[in-house]
Design a protein around this motif. Sequence first.
Motif: not given
Length: 159
Positions: A84-85, A76-80, A39-44
């Motif tokens: 949103v990180a 891995e922290k990413m931005n698509f 799901d590539h979740l955000s921190a929130e």
Amino acid sequence: MICVTEELTKINKRLSAKGYKLTPQRDATLRVLLENEKDHLSAEEVYMLVRKQSPKIGIATVYRVLELLSELHIVEKMNFGDGVARYDLRSEEHEHMHHHLICRECGEVREIMEDWLSLLEKRLEAEYGFIVTDHRLDFFGSFRDCTNKNCKHSCKAVS
């Protein structure tokens, strides 16, 4: 589908090797990431799911855990491209981070698990004396079958 317990054991070994312990907060955060790996979740989003299991954990703690896991190359922290990180687990089985196809129409993200850049890495080393230690490649575009109205927002592994 991955076995969360097995993956946590592997990650715990990686943490221990770098002098860290698998605290309850790290365990809860990692469980959420493992249970929602596609799901590539955000921190929130991670925080909201962690809070369901561990209501006493605060958002600042989740942010600190995610930053530590990122520094240790466990995630891995990413931005698509949406500002949103997002966080994606790194596989211990693969030398490099997997690649992503990101639909600009609907935001769907599909993963490419194969490492298509190994020949390029060898060429970079031979021609420039540059040794690649890691890479990540994101492709932006649109899927042929995306109409934005009925596109499925599900992440699928591509190999």
